[in-house]
Design a protein around this motif. Structure first.
Motif, PDB file in Angstrom:
ATOM      1  N   ILE A  76       0.949  -1.258  -0.077  1.00 23.86           N
ATOM      2  CA  ILE A  76      -0.022   0.225  -0.073  1.00 23.86           C
ATOM      3  C   ILE A  76       0.763   1.150   0.113  1.00 23.86           C
ATOM      4  CG2 ILE A  76      -1.951  -1.154   1.077  1.00 23.86           C
ATOM      5  CD1 ILE A  76      -1.036   0.008   3.837  1.00 23.86           C
ATOM      6  N   GLN A  77       0.383   2.370  -0.384  1.00 25.33           N
ATOM      7  CA  GLN A  77       0.858   3.660  -0.425  1.00 25.33           C
ATOM      8  C   GLN A  77       0.069   4.509   0.676  1.00 25.33           C
ATOM      9  OE1 GLN A  77       1.943   5.967  -4.058  1.00 25.33           O
ATOM     10  NE2 GLN A  77       0.914   7.407  -3.365  1.00 25.33           N
ATOM     11  N   VAL A  78       0.945   5.155   1.617  1.00 25.91           N
ATOM     12  CA  VAL A  78       0.299   5.938   2.938  1.00 25.91           C
ATOM     13  C   VAL A  78       1.325   7.044   2.770  1.00 25.91           C
ATOM     14  CG1 VAL A  78      -0.464   3.701   3.852  1.00 25.91           C
ATOM     15  CG2 VAL A  78       1.808   4.601   4.596  1.00 25.91           C
ATOM     16  N   PRO A  79       0.708   8.010   3.930  1.00 27.33           N
ATOM     17  CA  PRO A  79       1.414   9.214   4.115  1.00 27.33           C
ATOM     18  C   PRO A  79       2.749   8.863   4.983  1.00 27.33           C
ATOM     19  CG  PRO A  79      -0.954   9.708   4.334  1.00 27.33           C
ATOM     20  CD  PRO A  79      -0.759   8.106   4.053  1.00 27.33           C
ATOM     21  N   GLY A  80       3.748   9.502   4.611  1.00 31.09           N
ATOM     22  CA  GLY A  80       4.904   9.227   5.514  1.00 31.09           C
ATOM     23  C   GLY A  80       4.978   9.782   6.820  1.00 31.09           C
ATOM     24  N   SER A  81       5.637   9.380   7.777  1.00 30.36           N
ATOM     25  CA  SER A  81       5.812   9.849   9.103  1.00 30.36           C
ATOM     26  C   SER A  81       7.111   9.776   9.494  1.00 30.36           C
ATOM     27  CB  SER A  81       4.796   8.946  10.301  1.00 30.36           C
ATOM     28  OG  SER A  81       5.310   7.720  10.153  1.00 30.36           O
ATOM     29  N   ALA A  82       7.619  10.508  10.610  1.00 28.53           N
ATOM     30  CA  ALA A  82       9.086  10.324  11.133  1.00 28.53           C
ATOM     31  C   ALA A  82       9.360   9.017  11.528  1.00 28.53           C
ATOM     32  CB  ALA A  82       9.227  11.512  12.065  1.00 28.53           C
ATOM     33  N   PRO A  83       8.276   8.535  12.532  1.00 27.39           N
ATOM     34  CA  PRO A  83       8.508   7.062  12.777  1.00 27.39           C
ATOM     35  C   PRO A  83       8.817   6.010  11.873  1.00 27.39           C
ATOM     36  CG  PRO A  83       6.921   7.959  14.261  1.00 27.39           C
ATOM     37  CD  PRO A  83       7.073   9.118  13.043  1.00 27.39           C
ATOM     38  N   ALA A  84       8.139   6.167  10.986  1.00 29.01           N
ATOM     39  CA  ALA A  84       8.247   5.083   9.642  1.00 29.01           C
ATOM     40  C   ALA A  84       9.626   5.245   8.881  1.00 29.01           C
ATOM     41  CB  ALA A  84       6.891   5.282   8.619  1.00 29.01           C
ATOM     42  N   LEU A  85      10.016   6.674   8.870  1.00 28.23           N
ATOM     43  CA  LEU A  85      11.545   6.841   8.410  1.00 28.23           C
ATOM     44  C   LEU A  85      12.401   6.217   9.031  1.00 28.23           C
ATOM     45  CD1 LEU A  85      12.697   8.410   6.048  1.00 28.23           C
ATOM     46  CD2 LEU A  85      12.814  10.427   7.191  1.00 28.23           C
ATOM     47  N   LEU A  86      12.354   6.470  10.354  1.00 27.99           N
ATOM     48  CA  LEU A  86      13.193   6.219  11.392  1.00 27.99           C
ATOM     49  C   LEU A  86      13.540   4.781  11.151  1.00 27.99           C
ATOM     50  CD1 LEU A  86      12.749   7.770  14.789  1.00 27.99           C
ATOM     51  CD2 LEU A  86      14.631   7.917  13.125  1.00 27.99           C
ATOM     52  N   GLU A  87      12.229   3.837  11.027  1.00 25.86           N
ATOM     53  CA  GLU A  87      12.350   2.323  10.938  1.00 25.86           C
ATOM     54  C   GLU A  87      13.155   1.978   9.663  1.00 25.86           C
ATOM     55  OE1 GLU A  87       9.424  -1.124  10.105  1.00 25.86           O
ATOM     56  OE2 GLU A  87       8.826   0.105  11.952  1.00 25.86           O
ATOM     57  N   ASP A  94      18.575  -3.377  13.446  1.00 22.43           N
ATOM     58  CA  ASP A  94      17.127  -3.816  13.627  1.00 22.43           C
ATOM     59  C   ASP A  94      15.802  -2.656  13.995  1.00 22.43           C
ATOM     60  OD1 ASP A  94      17.893  -6.393  12.899  1.00 22.43           O
ATOM     61  OD2 ASP A  94      17.942  -7.115  14.967  1.00 22.43           O
ATOM     62  N   ALA A  95      15.002  -2.777  13.559  1.00 24.42           N
ATOM     63  CA  ALA A  95      13.841  -1.975  13.791  1.00 24.42           C
ATOM     64  C   ALA A  95      12.608  -2.758  13.755  1.00 24.42           C
ATOM     65  CB  ALA A  95      13.731  -0.467  13.278  1.00 24.42           C
ATOM     66  N   LEU A  96      11.512  -2.282  14.497  1.00 27.45           N
ATOM     67  CA  LEU A  96      10.126  -3.069  14.199  1.00 27.45           C
ATOM     68  C   LEU A  96       9.155  -2.032  14.873  1.00 27.45           C
ATOM     69  CD1 LEU A  96       9.405  -5.939  16.490  1.00 27.45           C
ATOM     70  CD2 LEU A  96      11.502  -4.660  16.675  1.00 27.45           C
ATOM     71  N   GLY A  97       7.924  -2.216  14.504  1.00 27.59           N
ATOM     72  CA  GLY A  97       6.812  -1.580  14.899  1.00 27.59           C
ATOM     73  C   GLY A  97       5.536  -2.294  14.920  1.00 27.59           C
ATOM     74  N   PHE A  98       4.747  -1.666  15.886  1.00 29.10           N
ATOM     75  CA  PHE A  98       3.368  -2.354  16.308  1.00 29.10           C
ATOM     76  C   PHE A  98       2.402  -1.302  15.909  1.00 29.10           C
ATOM     77  CE2 PHE A  98       6.619  -4.582  18.887  1.00 29.10           C
ATOM     78  CZ  PHE A  98       6.589  -6.108  18.099  1.00 29.10           C
ATOM     79  N   ALA A  99       1.257  -1.861  15.073  1.00 27.20           N
ATOM     80  CA  ALA A  99       0.077  -0.748  15.060  1.00 27.20           C
ATOM     81  C   ALA A  99      -1.219  -1.743  15.476  1.00 27.20           C
ATOM     82  CB  ALA A  99      -0.082  -0.650  13.734  1.00 27.20           C
ATOM     83  N   VAL A 100      -1.690  -1.419  16.775  1.00 26.58           N
ATOM     84  CA  VAL A 100      -2.915  -2.152  17.152  1.00 26.58           C
ATOM     85  C   VAL A 100      -4.194  -1.534  16.446  1.00 26.58           C
ATOM     86  CG1 VAL A 100      -3.367  -0.181  18.970  1.00 26.58           C
ATOM     87  CG2 VAL A 100      -4.261  -2.570  19.418  1.00 26.58           C
ATOM     88  N   GLN A 101      -5.099  -2.584  16.108  1.00 24.18           N
ATOM     89  CA  GLN A 101      -6.213  -2.284  15.393  1.00 24.18           C
ATOM     90  C   GLN A 101      -7.276  -1.781  16.345  1.00 24.18           C
ATOM     91  OE1 GLN A 101      -5.822  -6.120  13.409  1.00 24.18           O
ATOM     92  NE2 GLN A 101      -6.201  -4.980  11.559  1.00 24.18           N
ATOM     93  N   VAL A 102      -7.755  -0.601  16.247  1.00 28.02           N
ATOM     94  CA  VAL A 102      -8.739   0.173  17.270  1.00 28.02           C
ATOM     95  C   VAL A 102      -9.974   0.179  16.385  1.00 28.02           C
ATOM     96  CG1 VAL A 102      -9.547   2.120  18.569  1.00 28.02           C
ATOM     97  CG2 VAL A 102      -6.864   1.264  18.564  1.00 28.02           C
ATOM     98  N   PRO A 103     -11.139  -0.215  16.750  1.00 27.84           N
ATOM     99  CA  PRO A 103     -12.373  -0.129  16.377  1.00 27.84           C
ATOM    100  C   PRO A 103     -12.553   1.446  15.854  1.00 27.84           C
ATOM    101  CG  PRO A 103     -12.820  -1.478  18.320  1.00 27.84           C
ATOM    102  CD  PRO A 103     -11.187  -1.000  18.283  1.00 27.84           C
TER     103      PRO A 103
END
Length: 309
Positions: free
Chosen positions: A168-179, A188-197
């Motif tokens: 997918i194509q999404v707007p960028g963010s500083a945390p994503a650029l850091l990873e 090593d770098a990883l990220g977690f995104a919790v799915q909220v209703p």
């Protein structure tokens, strides 16, 4: 002219014994459904004593006119000014294991230089993996377990975690650029995104922070108490359930989401991730569901916020 990333921060004396310590980071300003990431960052800082290891030059990085700092006016004079802070903190978990937390407003300017600055700090301190966390809205009911999607710079880091199998194509963010930059540098770098209703995306939703905490501790082995978050999450869920019971329309919408979620769970993971809809089954759009539920929650906003301790 090559800019020096060390101009962006002040680094304190090197703390002993932190080699390999995980570096968590949450930068406020981009998406964070249910404020899950902010709640987790606040929980960590509230739970453990911490010291500032590095402080960034917010005058260079932050657009004050976009996010105006708070000032206090009292009886004909300006009394105080609260400048924003973007800093790296050193904490120790319940087992005295060190870890770092970079938190503050997401930079508005100089993302590339900021990324190189964080990379430089990570190299100088010889820290372990960089780990981000936040909430994202999803078409799911609050009565089902919250999914947590993981992404990482190496496939091995994703073992045991849910992923989003799509491009997918999404707007960028500083945390994503850091990873991204950490991966390019071989770190090593990883990220977690919790799915909220999605109908709770604008609310304060502690269950999101609780789910993120579980993923972070599973990935790092950190020993972090969750009793406070769990109690707040339980009270929040009880308040939401009470609101649902008081509205037949909202209860029907939640049941519809439950049926779609359960149907999707019985299919392949790819089908579930594609939208949580059973094949050939129709339901109100996410926008329609969210609009109706958010109207109801807005009328009861004082009851959707987490209860005070």
């Amino acid at each position: 002219m090559q800019r020096n990333p060390e101009e962006l921060y002040e680094l304190g004396p090197a703390a002993p014994g932190i080699a390999g310590a995980p570096m968590l980071h949450y930068l406020e300003g981009f998406i964070d459904a249910g404020t899950g990431g902010r709640l987790l960052a606040e929980h960590l800082l509230r739970t453990f004593p911490h010291e500032t290891v590095a402080r960034f030059d917010v005058d260079r990085l932050i657009d004050y006119r976009s996010r105006r700092p708070v000032m206090i006016y009292d009886n004909s004079r300006w009394e105080s000014y609260e400048p924003p802070e973007l800093a790296l903190h050193l904490l120790h978990d319940q087992g005295e294991r060190p870890f770092l937390l970079l938190t503050g407003p997401e930079p508005d300017h100089e993302w590339d230089l900021f990324s190189r600055a964080v990379l430089g700090i990570a190299a100088r301190l010889d820290v372990g993996p960089a780990i981000s966390f936040l909430g994202i809205p999803a078409g799911m009911p609050h009565t089902r377990p919250l999914g947590v999607i993981a992404h990482a710079t190496r496939e091995e880091l994703l073992a045991g975690h849910q992923r989003l199998p799509t491009r997918i194509q999404v707007p960028g963010s500083a945390p994503a650029l850091l990873e991204l930059r950490f991966g390019e540098a071989g770190r090593d770098a990883l990220g977690f995104a919790v799915q909220v209703p999605h109908y709770l995306a604008q609310a304060v939703y502690p269950p999101a922070a609780l789910a993120l905490l579980g993923s972070v501790t599973a990935a790092t082995g950190l020993d972090v108490p969750d009793a406070e978050l769990r109690e707040t999450a339980d009270r929040t869920n009880e308040a939401i359930e009470q609101q649902v019971e008081e509205s037949a329309e909202v209860a029907e919408l939640v049941r519809a989401l439950e049926q779609q979620y359960d149907a999707a769970e019985s299919q392949q993971a790819a089908d579930a991730a594609a939208g949580l809809l059973a094949e050939g089954e129709a339901m109100p759009t996410a926008d329609e569901l969210a609009a109706q539920f958010e109207r109801f929650l807005a009328e009861n906003q004082d009851r959707t916020d987490p209860p005070e301790h």
